[in-house]
Write a protein that holds these residues in place. Structure first.
Motif, PDB file in Angstrom:
ATOM      1  N   ALA A   1       0.827  -1.205   0.000  1.00  0.00           N
ATOM      2  CA  ALA A   1       0.000   0.000   0.000  1.00  0.00           C
ATOM      3  C   ALA A   1       0.863   1.256   0.000  1.00  0.00           C
ATOM      4  O   ALA A   1       0.531   2.248  -0.666  1.00  0.00           O
ATOM      5  CB  ALA A   1      -0.939  -0.002   1.206  1.00  0.00           C
ATOM      6  N   ALA A   2       1.981   1.226   0.709  1.00  0.00           N
ATOM      7  CA  ALA A   2       2.891   2.376   0.727  1.00  0.00           C
ATOM      8  C   ALA A   2       3.512   2.606  -0.649  1.00  0.00           C
ATOM      9  O   ALA A   2       3.655   3.753  -1.088  1.00  0.00           O
ATOM     10  CB  ALA A   2       3.975   2.172   1.774  1.00  0.00           C
ATOM     11  N   VAL A   3       3.862   1.547  -1.352  1.00  0.00           N
ATOM     12  CA  VAL A   3       4.410   1.682  -2.705  1.00  0.00           C
ATOM     13  C   VAL A   3       3.367   2.280  -3.640  1.00  0.00           C
ATOM     14  O   VAL A   3       3.664   3.167  -4.454  1.00  0.00           O
ATOM     15  CB  VAL A   3       4.924   0.326  -3.227  1.00  0.00           C
ATOM     16  N   VAL A   4       2.138   1.838  -3.521  1.00  0.00           N
ATOM     17  CA  VAL A   4       1.055   2.382  -4.341  1.00  0.00           C
ATOM     18  C   VAL A   4       0.848   3.861  -4.012  1.00  0.00           C
ATOM     19  O   VAL A   4       0.629   4.686  -4.906  1.00  0.00           O
ATOM     20  CB  VAL A   4      -0.247   1.574  -4.139  1.00  0.00           C
ATOM     21  N   LEU A   5       0.935   4.220  -2.746  1.00  0.00           N
ATOM     22  CA  LEU A   5       0.788   5.604  -2.316  1.00  0.00           C
ATOM     23  C   LEU A   5       1.866   6.488  -2.951  1.00  0.00           C
ATOM     24  O   LEU A   5       1.581   7.572  -3.463  1.00  0.00           O
ATOM     25  CB  LEU A   5       0.857   5.688  -0.794  1.00  0.00           C
ATOM     26  N   VAL A   6       3.097   6.023  -2.965  1.00  0.00           N
ATOM     27  CA  VAL A   6       4.191   6.775  -3.579  1.00  0.00           C
ATOM     28  C   VAL A   6       3.965   6.912  -5.079  1.00  0.00           C
ATOM     29  O   VAL A   6       4.208   7.976  -5.663  1.00  0.00           O
ATOM     30  CB  VAL A   6       5.544   6.103  -3.269  1.00  0.00           C
TER      31      VAL A   6
ATOM     32  N   ARG B   1      -5.638  15.151  -3.571  1.00  0.00           N
ATOM     33  CA  ARG B   1      -6.518  13.988  -3.726  1.00  0.00           C
ATOM     34  C   ARG B   1      -6.293  13.031  -2.557  1.00  0.00           C
ATOM     35  O   ARG B   1      -5.167  12.862  -2.098  1.00  0.00           O
ATOM     36  CB  ARG B   1      -6.218  13.264  -5.031  1.00  0.00           C
ATOM     37  N   ARG B   2      -7.349  12.406  -2.106  1.00  0.00           N
ATOM     38  CA  ARG B   2      -7.223  11.393  -1.051  1.00  0.00           C
ATOM     39  C   ARG B   2      -7.134  10.018  -1.702  1.00  0.00           C
ATOM     40  O   ARG B   2      -7.968   9.674  -2.534  1.00  0.00           O
ATOM     41  CB  ARG B   2      -8.416  11.433  -0.107  1.00  0.00           C
ATOM     42  N   PRO B   3      -6.132   9.244  -1.332  1.00  0.00           N
ATOM     43  CA  PRO B   3      -6.023   7.896  -1.889  1.00  0.00           C
ATOM     44  C   PRO B   3      -7.002   6.954  -1.208  1.00  0.00           C
ATOM     45  O   PRO B   3      -7.542   7.258  -0.152  1.00  0.00           O
ATOM     46  CB  PRO B   3      -4.583   7.501  -1.563  1.00  0.00           C
ATOM     47  N   GLY B   4      -7.206   5.813  -1.792  1.00  0.00           N
ATOM     48  CA  GLY B   4      -8.042   4.796  -1.160  1.00  0.00           C
ATOM     49  C   GLY B   4      -7.190   3.860  -0.330  1.00  0.00           C
ATOM     50  O   GLY B   4      -5.993   4.049  -0.165  1.00  0.00           O
ATOM     51  N   GLY B   5      -7.800   2.862   0.204  1.00  0.00           N
ATOM     52  CA  GLY B   5      -7.068   1.846   0.951  1.00  0.00           C
ATOM     53  C   GLY B   5      -6.717   2.264   2.358  1.00  0.00           C
ATOM     54  O   GLY B   5      -7.341   3.157   2.932  1.00  0.00           O
ATOM     55  N   PRO B   6      -5.684   1.642   2.916  1.00  0.00           N
ATOM     56  CA  PRO B   6      -5.355   1.890   4.318  1.00  0.00           C
ATOM     57  C   PRO B   6      -4.831   3.303   4.593  1.00  0.00           C
ATOM     58  O   PRO B   6      -4.790   3.732   5.724  1.00  0.00           O
ATOM     59  CB  PRO B   6      -4.292   0.841   4.641  1.00  0.00           C
TER      60      PRO B   6
ATOM     61  N   VAL C   1      -4.773  10.047   4.599  1.00  0.00           N
ATOM     62  CA  VAL C   1      -3.611  10.872   4.270  1.00  0.00           C
ATOM     63  C   VAL C   1      -3.849  11.570   2.932  1.00  0.00           C
ATOM     64  O   VAL C   1      -3.841  10.931   1.889  1.00  0.00           O
ATOM     65  CB  VAL C   1      -2.334  10.003   4.170  1.00  0.00           C
ATOM     66  N   PRO C   2      -4.073  12.890   2.933  1.00  0.00           N
ATOM     67  CA  PRO C   2      -4.277  13.571   1.651  1.00  0.00           C
ATOM     68  C   PRO C   2      -2.963  13.697   0.898  1.00  0.00           C
ATOM     69  O   PRO C   2      -1.922  13.990   1.486  1.00  0.00           O
ATOM     70  CB  PRO C   2      -4.822  14.939   2.054  1.00  0.00           C
ATOM     71  N   LEU C   3      -3.012  13.450  -0.396  1.00  0.00           N
ATOM     72  CA  LEU C   3      -1.831  13.621  -1.239  1.00  0.00           C
ATOM     73  C   LEU C   3      -1.904  15.008  -1.864  1.00  0.00           C
ATOM     74  O   LEU C   3      -2.955  15.431  -2.344  1.00  0.00           O
ATOM     75  CB  LEU C   3      -1.810  12.563  -2.339  1.00  0.00           C
TER      76      LEU C   3
END
Length: 95
Positions: A15-20, A73-78, A82-84
């Motif tokens: 999930a952290a990799v997807v967030l990045v 934008r706000r990501p989905g998932g866990p 955390v707003p991006l």
């Protein structure tokens, strides 16, 4: 007992990799939208932001011959809490 903990850690890491990755896409979109806005092409800038998906917002700032676009934008998932955010700036009117 160890296997559930390992699965949880791996899920968080993925999930952290997807967030990045999504943060990088947001930065590219902010830069592209700022260049389009700098050219005076508001429709192209809006299309770039719309391409990010639902929930993406942009604000534009014009200062000292520069146009800056702040995208959020706000990501989905866990990591949904955390707003991006990303900012891109470009010269206004091709200066």
């Amino acid at each position: 007992m160890v296997l559930p903990a390992v699965a949880l850690v791996l899920t968080v890491l993925v999930a952290a990799v997807v967030l990045v990755d999504r943060r990088g896409a947001l930065q590219v979109a902010a830069a592209t939208a700022s260049r389009a806005a700098g050219r005076g092409d508001a429709a192209a800038a809006a299309a770039v932001i719309a391409g990010l998906g639902p929930g993406a917002t942009a604000s534009y700032r014009h200062t000292d011959g520069m146009v800056c676009v702040d995208v959020q934008r706000r990501p989905g998932g866990p990591f949904a809490a955390v707003p991006l955010r990303a900012t891109g700036c470009a010269a206004e009117d091709g200066r």
